[in-house]
Scaffold this active site. Structure first.
Site, PDB file in Angstrom:
ATOM      1  N   ARG A 159       0.155  -9.105  13.667  1.00 43.41           N
ATOM      2  CA  ARG A 159      -0.582  -8.133  12.843  1.00 43.41           C
ATOM      3  C   ARG A 159      -1.537  -8.866  11.897  1.00 43.41           C
ATOM      4  NH1 ARG A 159       4.466  -5.165  10.515  1.00 43.41           N
ATOM      5  NH2 ARG A 159       3.039  -4.015   9.175  1.00 43.41           N
TER       6      ARG A 159
ATOM      7  N   ARG B 215      -9.568   0.758   8.556  1.00 44.18           N
ATOM      8  CA  ARG B 215      -9.188  -0.627   8.865  1.00 44.18           C
ATOM      9  C   ARG B 215     -10.303  -1.350   9.610  1.00 44.18           C
ATOM     10  NH1 ARG B 215      -3.542   0.099   8.315  1.00 44.18           N
ATOM     11  NH2 ARG B 215      -2.469  -1.376   9.625  1.00 44.18           N
TER      12      ARG B 215
ATOM     13  N   LYS C  44       0.837  -1.210   0.000  1.00 44.57           N
ATOM     14  CA  LYS C  44       0.000   0.000   0.000  1.00 44.57           C
ATOM     15  C   LYS C  44       0.872   1.261   0.000  1.00 44.57           C
ATOM     16  CE  LYS C  44      -2.002  -1.172   3.907  1.00 44.57           C
ATOM     17  NZ  LYS C  44      -1.295  -2.438   4.194  1.00 44.57           N
TER      18      LYS C  44
ATOM     19  N   ARG D 254      12.052  -5.430   4.375  1.00 45.86           N
ATOM     20  CA  ARG D 254      11.722  -4.010   4.174  1.00 45.86           C
ATOM     21  C   ARG D 254      12.641  -3.086   4.978  1.00 45.86           C
ATOM     22  NH1 ARG D 254       5.779  -1.820   5.267  1.00 45.86           N
ATOM     23  NH2 ARG D 254       6.071  -2.828   7.277  1.00 45.86           N
TER      24      ARG D 254
HETATM   25  P1  AP5 Z   1       4.857  -1.622   1.733  1.00 47.47           P
HETATM   26  O1  AP5 Z   1       4.500  -0.768   0.576  1.00 47.47           O
HETATM   27  O2  AP5 Z   1       5.651  -1.017   2.847  1.00 47.47           O
HETATM   28  O3  AP5 Z   1       3.546  -2.363   2.297  1.00 47.47           O
HETATM   29  P2  AP5 Z   1       2.307  -1.799   3.123  1.00 47.47           P
HETATM   30  O4  AP5 Z   1       1.090  -2.461   2.582  1.00 47.47           O
HETATM   31  O5  AP5 Z   1       2.325  -0.311   3.155  1.00 47.47           O
HETATM   32  O6  AP5 Z   1       2.684  -2.426   4.519  1.00 47.47           O
HETATM   33  P3  AP5 Z   1       2.605  -1.846   5.992  1.00 47.47           P
HETATM   34  O7  AP5 Z   1       3.334  -2.840   6.858  1.00 47.47           O
HETATM   35  O8  AP5 Z   1       3.046  -0.418   6.069  1.00 47.47           O
HETATM   36  O9  AP5 Z   1       1.114  -1.940   6.263  1.00 47.47           O
HETATM   37  P4  AP5 Z   1       0.451  -2.024   7.593  1.00 47.47           P
HETATM   38  O10 AP5 Z   1      -0.912  -1.829   7.120  1.00 47.47           O
HETATM   39  O11 AP5 Z   1       0.631  -3.219   8.423  1.00 47.47           O
HETATM   40  O12 AP5 Z   1       1.195  -0.900   8.480  1.00 47.47           O
HETATM   41  P5  AP5 Z   1       0.777   0.558   8.841  1.00 47.47           P
HETATM   42  O13 AP5 Z   1       2.000   1.385   8.810  1.00 47.47           O
HETATM   43  O14 AP5 Z   1      -0.406   0.996   8.071  1.00 47.47           O
HETATM   44  O15 AP5 Z   1       5.627  -2.910   1.166  1.00 47.47           O
HETATM   45  C1  AP5 Z   1       6.136  -3.904   2.026  1.00 47.47           C
HETATM   46  C2  AP5 Z   1       7.493  -4.397   1.477  1.00 47.47           C
HETATM   47  O16 AP5 Z   1       7.268  -5.120   0.263  1.00 47.47           O
HETATM   48  C3  AP5 Z   1       8.467  -3.249   1.119  1.00 47.47           C
HETATM   49  O17 AP5 Z   1       9.783  -3.643   1.426  1.00 47.47           O
HETATM   50  C4  AP5 Z   1       8.287  -3.062  -0.406  1.00 47.47           C
HETATM   51  O18 AP5 Z   1       9.469  -2.580  -1.040  1.00 47.47           O
HETATM   52  C5  AP5 Z   1       7.944  -4.485  -0.834  1.00 47.47           C
HETATM   53  N1  AP5 Z   1       7.017  -4.531  -1.973  1.00 47.47           N
HETATM   54  C6  AP5 Z   1       5.943  -3.721  -2.198  1.00 47.47           C
HETATM   55  N2  AP5 Z   1       5.301  -4.088  -3.323  1.00 47.47           N
HETATM   56  C7  AP5 Z   1       5.959  -5.179  -3.801  1.00 47.47           C
HETATM   57  C8  AP5 Z   1       5.774  -6.020  -4.949  1.00 47.47           C
HETATM   58  N3  AP5 Z   1       4.751  -5.816  -5.818  1.00 47.47           N
HETATM   59  N4  AP5 Z   1       6.644  -7.052  -5.147  1.00 47.47           N
HETATM   60  C9  AP5 Z   1       7.674  -7.276  -4.266  1.00 47.47           C
HETATM   61  N5  AP5 Z   1       7.917  -6.495  -3.186  1.00 47.47           N
HETATM   62  C10 AP5 Z   1       7.064  -5.476  -2.945  1.00 47.47           C
HETATM   63  O19 AP5 Z   1       0.290   0.367  10.357  1.00 47.47           O
HETATM   64  C11 AP5 Z   1       1.191   0.057  11.393  1.00 47.47           C
HETATM   65  C12 AP5 Z   1       0.399  -0.090  12.690  1.00 47.47           C
HETATM   66  O20 AP5 Z   1      -0.252   1.161  13.029  1.00 47.47           O
HETATM   67  C13 AP5 Z   1      -0.741  -1.122  12.645  1.00 47.47           C
HETATM   68  O21 AP5 Z   1      -0.275  -2.440  12.908  1.00 47.47           O
HETATM   69  C14 AP5 Z   1      -1.670  -0.585  13.745  1.00 47.47           C
HETATM   70  O22 AP5 Z   1      -1.167  -0.895  15.013  1.00 47.47           O
HETATM   71  C15 AP5 Z   1      -1.546   0.937  13.549  1.00 47.47           C
HETATM   72  N6  AP5 Z   1      -2.546   1.455  12.588  1.00 47.47           N
HETATM   73  C16 AP5 Z   1      -2.281   2.034  11.375  1.00 47.47           C
HETATM   74  N7  AP5 Z   1      -3.422   2.411  10.770  1.00 47.47           N
HETATM   75  C17 AP5 Z   1      -4.433   2.057  11.616  1.00 47.47           C
HETATM   76  C18 AP5 Z   1      -5.841   2.150  11.534  1.00 47.47           C
HETATM   77  N8  AP5 Z   1      -6.459   2.692  10.456  1.00 47.47           N
HETATM   78  N9  AP5 Z   1      -6.574   1.682  12.578  1.00 47.47           N
HETATM   79  C19 AP5 Z   1      -5.986   1.172  13.683  1.00 47.47           C
HETATM   80  N10 AP5 Z   1      -4.643   1.019  13.808  1.00 47.47           N
HETATM   81  C20 AP5 Z   1      -3.871   1.461  12.782  1.00 47.47           C
END
Ligand code: AP5
Length: 222
Positions: free
Chosen positions: A172, A89, A14, A128
Site C-alpha cells: 500500500r 487519492r 485519517k 490496529r
Molecule cells: P487509522 O485512523 O485507522 O488510520 P487511517 O489513516 O484511516 O488508515 P487506513 O489504513 O484506513 O488508511 P488507508 O488510506 O490505507 O485505507 P482505506 O480504508 O482508506 O489509524 C491507524 C492506527 O493507528 C489505528 O490503530 C489507530 O488507533 C492508530 N492511531 C491513529 N492516530 C494515532 C496517533 N496520533 N498516535 C498513535 N496511534 C494512532 O483504503 C483501503 C483500500 O481501499 C486502499 O488500499 C485501496 O485499495 C482502496 N481505496 C480506498 N479509497 C480509495 C480511493 N480513493 N481510490 C482508490 N482506492 C481506494
C-alpha cells in the site's frame, strides 16, 4: 455545504480523526475504504471487483471510486457537507470532486494532511483493530478498547483488516504514495492544503485539526 478532505498515508490516523470531527462538526464521515469494505462483506459485484485491488494494496480504478463517492455524497445526510476520508487519492479523483462541488457552487473547504513518519506506519497498522459493526478504530498500544475484543461504542467484536498484514501494508505504501503526492500538489495549488503533525498523541492531533477549522476570529479570541 462544507466539504473537508482528510489526506495522509495509510495508517496516518485519517479514520480516527474523521470520526471525532464528524461528531464535533455534525456532518457525516465518508470513507471510500469503508464503502468498499461494506461491499466486500455484502458480497456484491462491486465488492468482488474491489477486493482484488485491496488485497494487492493497489488503488481501485478511478471510475469505480469516483462513482461510489459521488453517489454517497448525494445522500440527504450530506446536504450540509461531509468529511471525506481516503478520497481523493489521485489527481483525477480530485478533479472529479472539484467539478461536482463547482456544480453545487462550492469547493473543498480544507484539505488536511495528517503527516506521520513512515517508520510509525507499519507499527500502527499491525496494532490496529476495528469493530465489525461500524469500523470504529482501536489500537493495542495507543487506543485500547475498555473491554478486550469489544467496541466501546456498539459492543461489536473487534477484528483485524485483511490488508493490515505487513506485506500488504508495504505494498500500500509503495503503490499509493506517488499518487497521493499529486493530490497534495493539487490542494497546495488551490490554497486548501493544511499540514498537521500526525506523529503526536491522538487527542493533540484532534486539537490541531479543530484549531485549523475554527473561524479566524474565534482563534484570535482563544
Ligand atoms: P487509522 O485512523 O485507522 O488510520 P487511517 O489513516 O484511516 O488508515 P487506513 O489504513 O484506513 O488508511 P488507508 O488510506 O490505507 O485505507 P482505506 O480504508 O482508506 O489509524 C491507524 C492506527 O493507528 C489505528 O490503530 C489507530 O488507533 C492508530 N492511531 C491513529 N492516530 C494515532 C496517533 N496520533 N498516535 C498513535 N496511534 C494512532 O483504503 C483501503 C483500500 O481501499 C486502499 O488500499 C485501496 O485499495 C482502496 N481505496 C480506498 N479509497 C480509495 C480511493 N480513493 N481510490 C482508490 N482506492 C481506494
Amino acid at each position: 455545504m462544507r466539504v473537508l478532505v482528510l489526506l495522509g498515508a495509510p495508517g496516518a490516523g485519517k479514520g480516527t480523526q474523521a470520526q471525532v470531527l464528524a461528531r464535533t462538526l455534525g456532518i457525516p464521515h465518508i470513507a471510500t475504504g469503508d464503502l468498499f469494505r461494506a461491499a466486500v462483506r455484502e458480497g456484491t459485484t462491486l465488492g468482488r471487483e474491489v477486493k482484488e485491488y485491496m488485497d494487492r494494496g493497489e488503488l481501485v480504478p478511478d471510475g469505480v471510486t469516483v462513482g461510489i463517492l459521488l453517489d454517497r455524497l448525494s445522500a440527504s445526510d450530506a446536504r450540509d457537507g461531509a468529511i471525506l476520508d481516503g478520497f481523493p487519492r489521485t489527481r483525477a479523483q480530485a478533479e472529479a470532486l472539484d467539478a461536482e462541488l463547482a456544480a453545487r457552487g462550492v469547493g473543498v473547504d480544507r484539505a488536511l494532511y495528517i503527516d506521520v513518519p513512515s517508520e510509525d506506519i507499519v507499527r500502527r497498522l499491525s496494532g490496529r483493530w476495528i469493530c465489525e459493526a461500524a469500523g470504529h478504530v482501536y489500537n493495542v498500544a495507543s487506543r485500547p478498547p475498555r473491554a478486550a475484543g469489544r467496541c466501546d461504542i456498539d459492543e461489536s467484536a473487534l477484528v483485524q483488516r485483511d490488508d493490515d498484514r505487513a506485506e500488504t501494508v508495504r505494498a500500500r505504501l509503495g503503490q499509493q504514495m506517488g499518487a497521493l503526492g499529486e493530490v497534495v500538489a493539487h490542494y497546495r495549488a488551490t490554497g486548501a492544503l493544511v499540514m498537521v503533525d500526525g506523529g503526536k498523541p491522538i487527542a493533540e492531533v484532534t486539537e490541531a485539526l479543530l484549531d485549523v477549522l475554527r473561524p479566524a476570529a474565534e482563534r484570535r479570541v482563544g
